[in-house]
Design a protein around this motif. Sequence first.
Motif, PDB file in Angstrom:
ATOM      1  N   TYR B  97       0.848  -1.188   0.000  1.00 26.37           N
ATOM      2  CA  TYR B  97       0.000   0.000   0.000  1.00 26.37           C
ATOM      3  C   TYR B  97       0.886   1.241   0.000  1.00 26.37           C
ATOM      4  O   TYR B  97       2.056   1.165   0.297  1.00 26.37           O
ATOM      5  N   ASN B  98       0.333   2.353  -0.325  1.00 26.07           N
ATOM      6  CA  ASN B  98       1.118   3.581  -0.343  1.00 26.07           C
ATOM      7  C   ASN B  98       0.635   4.620   0.642  1.00 26.07           C
ATOM      8  O   ASN B  98       1.356   5.545   0.958  1.00 26.07           O
ATOM      9  N   LYS B  99      -0.559   4.476   1.144  1.00 26.16           N
ATOM     10  CA  LYS B  99      -1.092   5.519   2.023  1.00 26.16           C
ATOM     11  C   LYS B  99      -0.434   5.436   3.388  1.00 26.16           C
ATOM     12  O   LYS B  99      -0.050   4.372   3.868  1.00 26.16           O
ATOM     13  N   LEU B 100      -0.284   6.594   4.007  1.00 20.55           N
ATOM     14  CA  LEU B 100       0.230   6.697   5.360  1.00 20.55           C
ATOM     15  C   LEU B 100      -0.928   6.646   6.345  1.00 20.55           C
ATOM     16  O   LEU B 100      -1.957   7.273   6.130  1.00 20.55           O
ATOM     17  N   ILE B 101      -0.735   5.900   7.430  1.00 25.08           N
ATOM     18  CA  ILE B 101      -1.712   5.844   8.502  1.00 25.08           C
ATOM     19  C   ILE B 101      -1.058   6.502   9.700  1.00 25.08           C
ATOM     20  O   ILE B 101      -0.087   5.974  10.251  1.00 25.08           O
ATOM     21  N   PHE B 102      -1.572   7.666  10.078  1.00 26.70           N
ATOM     22  CA  PHE B 102      -0.926   8.496  11.082  1.00 26.70           C
ATOM     23  C   PHE B 102      -1.478   8.263  12.478  1.00 26.70           C
ATOM     24  O   PHE B 102      -2.670   7.982  12.662  1.00 26.70           O
ATOM     25  N   GLY B 103      -0.595   8.454  13.471  1.00 29.81           N
ATOM     26  CA  GLY B 103      -1.046   8.636  14.833  1.00 29.81           C
ATOM     27  C   GLY B 103      -1.488  10.079  15.023  1.00 29.81           C
ATOM     28  O   GLY B 103      -1.370  10.908  14.113  1.00 29.81           O
ATOM     29  N   ALA B 104      -1.983  10.381  16.225  1.00 34.12           N
ATOM     30  CA  ALA B 104      -2.491  11.734  16.485  1.00 34.12           C
ATOM     31  C   ALA B 104      -1.385  12.742  16.738  1.00 34.12           C
ATOM     32  O   ALA B 104      -1.624  13.949  16.715  1.00 34.12           O
ATOM     33  N   GLY B 105      -0.154  12.246  16.964  1.00 41.15           N
ATOM     34  CA  GLY B 105       0.964  13.150  17.183  1.00 41.15           C
ATOM     35  C   GLY B 105       1.187  13.460  18.651  1.00 41.15           C
ATOM     36  O   GLY B 105       0.271  13.362  19.483  1.00 41.15           O
ATOM     37  N   THR B 106       2.433  13.821  18.954  1.00 43.32           N
ATOM     38  CA  THR B 106       2.804  14.278  20.288  1.00 43.32           C
ATOM     39  C   THR B 106       3.426  15.654  20.165  1.00 43.32           C
ATOM     40  O   THR B 106       4.324  15.866  19.349  1.00 43.32           O
ATOM     41  N   ARG B 107       2.927  16.575  20.999  1.00 43.74           N
ATOM     42  CA  ARG B 107       3.491  17.925  20.972  1.00 43.74           C
ATOM     43  C   ARG B 107       4.687  17.975  21.909  1.00 43.74           C
ATOM     44  O   ARG B 107       4.607  17.588  23.079  1.00 43.74           O
ATOM     45  N   LEU B 108       5.803  18.433  21.370  1.00 42.62           N
ATOM     46  CA  LEU B 108       7.035  18.570  22.141  1.00 42.62           C
ATOM     47  C   LEU B 108       7.318  20.049  22.368  1.00 42.62           C
ATOM     48  O   LEU B 108       7.265  20.841  21.420  1.00 42.62           O
ATOM     49  N   ALA B 109       7.604  20.404  23.615  1.00 38.14           N
ATOM     50  CA  ALA B 109       8.010  21.780  23.938  1.00 38.14           C
ATOM     51  C   ALA B 109       9.359  21.707  24.634  1.00 38.14           C
ATOM     52  O   ALA B 109       9.490  21.057  25.677  1.00 38.14           O
ATOM     53  N   VAL B 110      10.354  22.354  24.029  1.00 37.91           N
ATOM     54  CA  VAL B 110      11.695  22.393  24.597  1.00 37.91           C
ATOM     55  C   VAL B 110      11.916  23.781  25.186  1.00 37.91           C
ATOM     56  O   VAL B 110      11.854  24.785  24.472  1.00 37.91           O
ATOM     57  N   HIS B 111      12.181  23.821  26.473  1.00 41.56           N
ATOM     58  CA  HIS B 111      12.295  25.103  27.182  1.00 41.56           C
ATOM     59  C   HIS B 111      13.753  25.483  27.380  1.00 41.56           C
ATOM     60  O   HIS B 111      14.569  24.635  27.733  1.00 41.56           O
ATOM     61  N   PRO B 112      14.079  26.768  27.161  1.00 42.38           N
ATOM     62  CA  PRO B 112      15.474  27.213  27.347  1.00 42.38           C
ATOM     63  C   PRO B 112      15.890  27.106  28.811  1.00 42.38           C
ATOM     64  O   PRO B 112      15.071  27.122  29.717  1.00 42.38           O
TER      65      PRO B 112
END
Lengths: 116, 112
Positions: B97-112
């Motif tokens: 198959y060629n289609k991508l099946i995605f997860g919902a994603g994780t938001r990453l925040a990198v703090h100084p």
Amino acid sequence: GAGVSQTPSNKVTEKGKYVELRCDPISGHTALYWYRQSLGQGPEFLIYFQGTGAADDSGLPNDRFFAVRPEGSVSTLKIQRTERGDSAVYLCASSSIAGTDYNEQFFGPGTRLTVL
Amino acid sequence: SQKIEQNSEALNIQEGKTATLTCNYTNYSPAYLQWYRQDPGRGPVFLLLIRENEKEKRKERLKVTFDTTLKQSLFHITASQPADSATYLCALVRGGYNKLIFGAGTRLAVHP
């Protein structure tokens, strides 16, 4: 060396209206994909074209959605009788499938569709 | 049913630390797995691909592992920087198959 472009960037329409969303893939890319992304979710597959033909349309939610790619480059996603639930960002991607299983997809910025 | 799960909560880390993001899947036999980065208002951007017969793949500060027994991929960013702050999506591709099946994603925040 332009990337994938999509127009319009934003589309606001009223419930029941017809809309067309356009995608210009990277030149020479034979594969083109449409995805839909709702807030807080990952992109959801809609349809895949290899050349001019739809090789996989299993993700189209119902018969109100239709897509074409008549000359194997530009594609148009068409939605009839829009409903509020169709509101989302519609993403287009293209890839070059040159005899390998490598399938990096290049995404456009998306069209944000809002159905009032 | 088939599912792809990523950490639903945002990951907050300090600059310079290693960020580790998880992608778990059930009822799939993916041929390969990809990781994408997505910034607000933009489309996803490809980062790395790993095949089912590969255990680990590296690219600069990025490392991906793929354990088909555990049905899990881990995505690491070493020496993280505030510019790494984004949503990271994993996507599966099934063989043939060629289609991508995605997860919902994780938001990453990198703090100084």
